[in-house]
Design a protein around this motif. Sequence first.
Motif, PDB file in Angstrom:
ATOM      1  N   HIS A  91      34.793  26.657  -2.900  1.00  0.00           N
ATOM      2  CA  HIS A  91      33.635  25.945  -2.360  1.00  0.00           C
ATOM      3  C   HIS A  91      33.953  25.368  -0.986  1.00  0.00           C
ATOM      4  N   ALA A  92      35.135  24.731  -0.871  1.00  0.00           N
ATOM      5  CA  ALA A  92      35.532  24.151   0.418  1.00  0.00           C
ATOM      6  C   ALA A  92      35.728  25.243   1.465  1.00  0.00           C
ATOM      7  N   ALA A  93      36.349  26.365   1.039  1.00  0.00           N
ATOM      8  CA  ALA A  93      36.571  27.468   1.978  1.00  0.00           C
ATOM      9  C   ALA A  93      35.239  28.048   2.440  1.00  0.00           C
ATOM     10  N   LEU A  94      34.313  28.193   1.498  1.00  0.00           N
ATOM     11  CA  LEU A  94      33.010  28.747   1.859  1.00  0.00           C
ATOM     12  C   LEU A  94      32.253  27.791   2.780  1.00  0.00           C
ATOM     13  N   GLN A  95      32.430  26.501   2.528  1.00  0.00           N
ATOM     14  CA  GLN A  95      31.782  25.509   3.397  1.00  0.00           C
ATOM     15  C   GLN A  95      32.328  25.607   4.821  1.00  0.00           C
ATOM     16  N   ILE A  96      33.644  25.763   4.929  1.00  0.00           N
ATOM     17  CA  ILE A  96      34.258  25.922   6.255  1.00  0.00           C
ATOM     18  C   ILE A  96      33.769  27.212   6.912  1.00  0.00           C
ATOM     19  N   ARG A  97      33.696  28.296   6.115  1.00  0.00           N
ATOM     20  CA  ARG A  97      33.242  29.569   6.656  1.00  0.00           C
ATOM     21  C   ARG A  97      31.797  29.470   7.117  1.00  0.00           C
ATOM     22  N   ARG A  98      30.976  28.794   6.308  1.00  0.00           N
ATOM     23  CA  ARG A  98      29.578  28.644   6.709  1.00  0.00           C
ATOM     24  C   ARG A  98      29.467  27.854   8.011  1.00  0.00           C
ATOM     25  N   LYS A  99      30.213  26.759   8.127  1.00  0.00           N
ATOM     26  CA  LYS A  99      30.205  25.960   9.367  1.00  0.00           C
ATOM     27  C   LYS A  99      30.723  26.789  10.547  1.00  0.00           C
ATOM     28  N   LEU A 100      31.785  27.545  10.299  1.00  0.00           N
ATOM     29  CA  LEU A 100      32.351  28.382  11.358  1.00  0.00           C
ATOM     30  C   LEU A 100      31.352  29.458  11.776  1.00  0.00           C
ATOM     31  N   GLN A 101      30.722  30.074  10.768  1.00  0.00           N
ATOM     32  CA  GLN A 101      29.690  31.079  11.075  1.00  0.00           C
ATOM     33  C   GLN A 101      28.569  30.474  11.913  1.00  0.00           C
ATOM     34  N   SER A 102      28.115  29.275  11.508  1.00  0.00           N
ATOM     35  CA  SER A 102      27.029  28.614  12.235  1.00  0.00           C
ATOM     36  C   SER A 102      27.428  28.342  13.679  1.00  0.00           C
ATOM     37  N   ASP A 103      28.670  27.854  13.856  1.00  0.00           N
ATOM     38  CA  ASP A 103      29.129  27.556  15.218  1.00  0.00           C
ATOM     39  C   ASP A 103      29.229  28.829  16.057  1.00  0.00           C
ATOM     40  N   VAL A 104      29.821  29.881  15.489  1.00  0.00           N
ATOM     41  CA  VAL A 104      29.996  31.127  16.237  1.00  0.00           C
ATOM     42  C   VAL A 104      28.637  31.759  16.524  1.00  0.00           C
ATOM     43  N   ARG A 105      27.791  31.799  15.486  1.00  0.00           N
ATOM     44  CA  ARG A 105      26.467  32.401  15.688  1.00  0.00           C
ATOM     45  C   ARG A 105      25.660  31.597  16.712  1.00  0.00           C
ATOM     46  N   GLY A 106      25.747  30.256  16.640  1.00  0.00           N
ATOM     47  CA  GLY A 106      25.043  29.417  17.602  1.00  0.00           C
ATOM     48  C   GLY A 106      25.529  29.658  19.023  1.00  0.00           C
ATOM     49  N   LEU A 163      19.451  28.624  36.846  1.00  0.00           N
ATOM     50  CA  LEU A 163      20.394  29.730  36.690  1.00  0.00           C
ATOM     51  C   LEU A 163      21.824  29.215  36.684  1.00  0.00           C
ATOM     52  N   GLU A 164      22.077  28.254  37.536  1.00  0.00           N
ATOM     53  CA  GLU A 164      23.414  27.648  37.542  1.00  0.00           C
ATOM     54  C   GLU A 164      23.691  26.940  36.217  1.00  0.00           C
ATOM     55  N   SER A 165      22.678  26.280  35.666  1.00  0.00           N
ATOM     56  CA  SER A 165      22.834  25.622  34.367  1.00  0.00           C
ATOM     57  C   SER A 165      23.084  26.651  33.272  1.00  0.00           C
ATOM     58  N   GLN A 166      22.379  27.787  33.316  1.00  0.00           N
ATOM     59  CA  GLN A 166      22.592  28.838  32.321  1.00  0.00           C
ATOM     60  C   GLN A 166      24.005  29.386  32.420  1.00  0.00           C
ATOM     61  N   SER A 167      24.506  29.557  33.620  1.00  0.00           N
ATOM     62  CA  SER A 167      25.883  30.033  33.800  1.00  0.00           C
ATOM     63  C   SER A 167      26.874  29.045  33.191  1.00  0.00           C
ATOM     64  N   LYS A 168      26.597  27.759  33.373  1.00  0.00           N
ATOM     65  CA  LYS A 168      27.471  26.744  32.777  1.00  0.00           C
ATOM     66  C   LYS A 168      27.392  26.792  31.251  1.00  0.00           C
ATOM     67  N   LEU A 169      26.175  27.008  30.717  1.00  0.00           N
ATOM     68  CA  LEU A 169      26.024  27.116  29.256  1.00  0.00           C
ATOM     69  C   LEU A 169      26.802  28.304  28.718  1.00  0.00           C
ATOM     70  N   ILE A 170      26.741  29.439  29.415  1.00  0.00           N
ATOM     71  CA  ILE A 170      27.486  30.634  28.991  1.00  0.00           C
ATOM     72  C   ILE A 170      28.986  30.344  29.004  1.00  0.00           C
ATOM     73  N   ALA A 171      29.441  29.689  30.072  1.00  0.00           N
ATOM     74  CA  ALA A 171      30.873  29.370  30.160  1.00  0.00           C
ATOM     75  C   ALA A 171      31.285  28.419  29.048  1.00  0.00           C
ATOM     76  N   GLN A 172      30.476  27.395  28.775  1.00  0.00           N
ATOM     77  CA  GLN A 172      30.801  26.440  27.715  1.00  0.00           C
ATOM     78  C   GLN A 172      30.816  27.104  26.348  1.00  0.00           C
ATOM     79  N   ALA A 173      29.829  27.988  26.081  1.00  0.00           N
ATOM     80  CA  ALA A 173      29.801  28.694  24.796  1.00  0.00           C
ATOM     81  C   ALA A 173      30.997  29.608  24.664  1.00  0.00           C
ATOM     82  N   GLY A 174      31.395  30.280  25.746  1.00  0.00           N
ATOM     83  CA  GLY A 174      32.587  31.142  25.707  1.00  0.00           C
ATOM     84  C   GLY A 174      33.841  30.351  25.424  1.00  0.00           C
TER      85      GLY A 174
END
Length: 782
Positions: free
Chosen positions: A400-415, A158-169
């Motif tokens: 194409h470059a903008a979409l690539q950045i958006r896709r990477k950003l989406q992946s990071d945010v969604r992850g 549970l402590e590890s999960q709390s740390k994961l939540i904090a790191q993701a935030g």
Amino acid sequence: MKLSLEAFRGVDSPFEIRFDTKQNLTVLYGENGSGKTTISDAFEFVIDGTAGSLEEKSLDGKSKLGQLVNACRKAVDLRVSLEVAGQTRSARLARQKVQLDGRLAYRLKVLSRKNITKLVEETPANRFKRIQDFVSIPALDREEAALNELVLSEQRNLESQSKLIAQAGEMLSALFEEHADKAKYGSRQDQWQRDLLQDSAETIAENFQMLDDLNQQIKRLRDDFKPLADSYPAVAKAQEAVKKEEAALAKLIADHSDDLAKAFETLQQARGFLRESGTGICPVCDSEIGHAALVEKVDQKLEALKAVKDQSQKAKNTKEALHAAQTSQKTLQQSFLSILIKLREVHQAAVDSEQWQLPDLVPSVLGMENAEDLTEGWFAGLKAEAPQLKPLSETVEREHAALQIRRKLQSDVRGALNRIKSAKGDGKRMEFSITRGEAIKKVLHDERIRHANETLKAISGDFAQLYARIHDGEKIETIQLYLHPNKKSSAQFDGTLFGKKEASPVALLSESHLDTLGLCLFLALEKRENPGNTILFLDDAIASVDDAHMERLYELLLEESAHFHHVVISSHYQPLRFKFRWGILTQNKVEFLELGRWTLDSGLSLKRGPSSEVSFLRRYVREAEHPSAIANTAGLVLENILDFLTGIYQCRLPRSPGAEQRWTLNDYRSGLAGEKKLLPALRCEHLDEQGTVTRPIPLAPLLEDVFSRLQIRNAIGCHFKELAGHFDELAEALALGNATLALAEALCDERDTLPDRKKDGCSWHNRGGTVTRRLYPLHKPE
């Protein structure tokens, strides 16, 4: 039960000691240094494979097992064996390790005074360690330990999960700060995330594919542009080469006839013939022109014909080159047309998606439908319009470059959001597990405490009864052993003593009381764990008990020994030996062994325990050799019997204030004779095992017979008197001895013990479970 030793501690030569297990209790008496602890250590060595009393001693780093070897012997000589009920167990030392051979179904428990003190005076935690085998439920302990480990593991998770939540935030905040349009979103991170994620991953993939396709076709157009451009001058050049070579061939043909060309091979063969034969006659016209001239003329013709043939081949080659160039151009045109068509399709698809503002394609790209229409003139127009395609290429690459950045950003945010969601879900599950686990832990803990306290309550009740039997009438209301309600593995020990509640026995009781308290606690504990297969060895555990409590303690141990396979008491307490000798302590179901003085040469020695004085008197009378020994022993036995009778009936005896009372046989006789109603009432009944009276014996005649011979004891057994020379010493001594034995055998039981118990309320009777003697009356007649 037989214990055999050799080269063990104080034992050099082989030594064995037998214990009569038909008796419940063995008393092993010996002075300090006689070898009692050596025997105790041998029991522990052969049963448990330990160093016995040396286990808890510091030997300055020396091997404890190694110190068990006799100082005059080697480790290989050490041997200990024990025979119990047909089972034999032996133990030896090999490389400082114990080798045990043979199965033994009996366990050993050794109690010394030091261990009694520890049991009583230990800290609660250490006290629990000594009793935990009696109060623990192994399965429950394992379950509680496993559950505790599970709860701790879930808490760590549970402590590890709390740390994961904090790191993701923190990651989401960093992405917002780096990529969000602050003018549009300000601090609204949630809105930015929703807008960013409004397109699904599938939509982003489709858009990415469209831009990839468009970018690929533009790249193909660029890659195939130069090859097609080069094909046009290549075809033109090949066409010029064909014209040139065909003109040269026509001129040569005009200069030479075709038939000579056909004779080219014939002339070649003729030249070879002329060179070899040396003739000067023409093989065709038979003209004689000379050999040299004939050869030269043939060579000239051949050279002319070869030039025509070579030019013909060149013309043929240029035609083939032209055909190849035209074929390559057609292939390039077809490929370029497919690029144009595909480019138009993907461009139109991108435009129709309305995702981007894309520049239009140039007319040269839009109008072509057939490969043959891709002429050099058309290509010149495309070349002129090519710069107009650059904005499209730049736009595609930028998007194409903008979409690539958006896709990477989406992946990071969604992850990050998924990790937060997953961690919160896991956290709720873990919190539930922890809550349930703590609840179950409490149930297990309460059950463990309940079971332990019930066990300890039973033990406490048992040992309190044992203790009360030794200290009857003392103001020790309760002493209890219980687990601390909150501290794990903590055994509390207190009670109500002298009116004070929750008092510590250690603080309020004497050393002797604490010793008997610890002994009773030890007995109560051991009785709960298969006592029938237990051998108890009490090693000088009762030495501190005073004389006032010794008899009660001894009687208690004798009664409790019936619960165990066998009990051995070792002691150097001399009053114990004295009480055995005079039958003050019962010898029923008891074996008395005595160790002699230990010496380096002979080691341990064993001799017969003290016989009662009555048995000595029997032997002296039977041998009929020493009048003084008979008279003296008879006097001692009579003093004991008469002291007993005058004591229980409270007869009047002379007293000297301030001095130790030393009554003579005449004093005892006067005391009994003065009770006129007592002597006629004295009688002793002998009973069989069923309680039936087999022989009633009046004691007055026996006492009067003894009283009439008392002077013989003084004249023969105590003092030097010339009077003894005027009668038969041996005959008189034997008469006194037999009279004394008759009185003793009338009163005493089979073990020469006087009837000093009055539990039935109507008579004095002998000790033990079976009453074989009853002395009447219970009280002196008034």
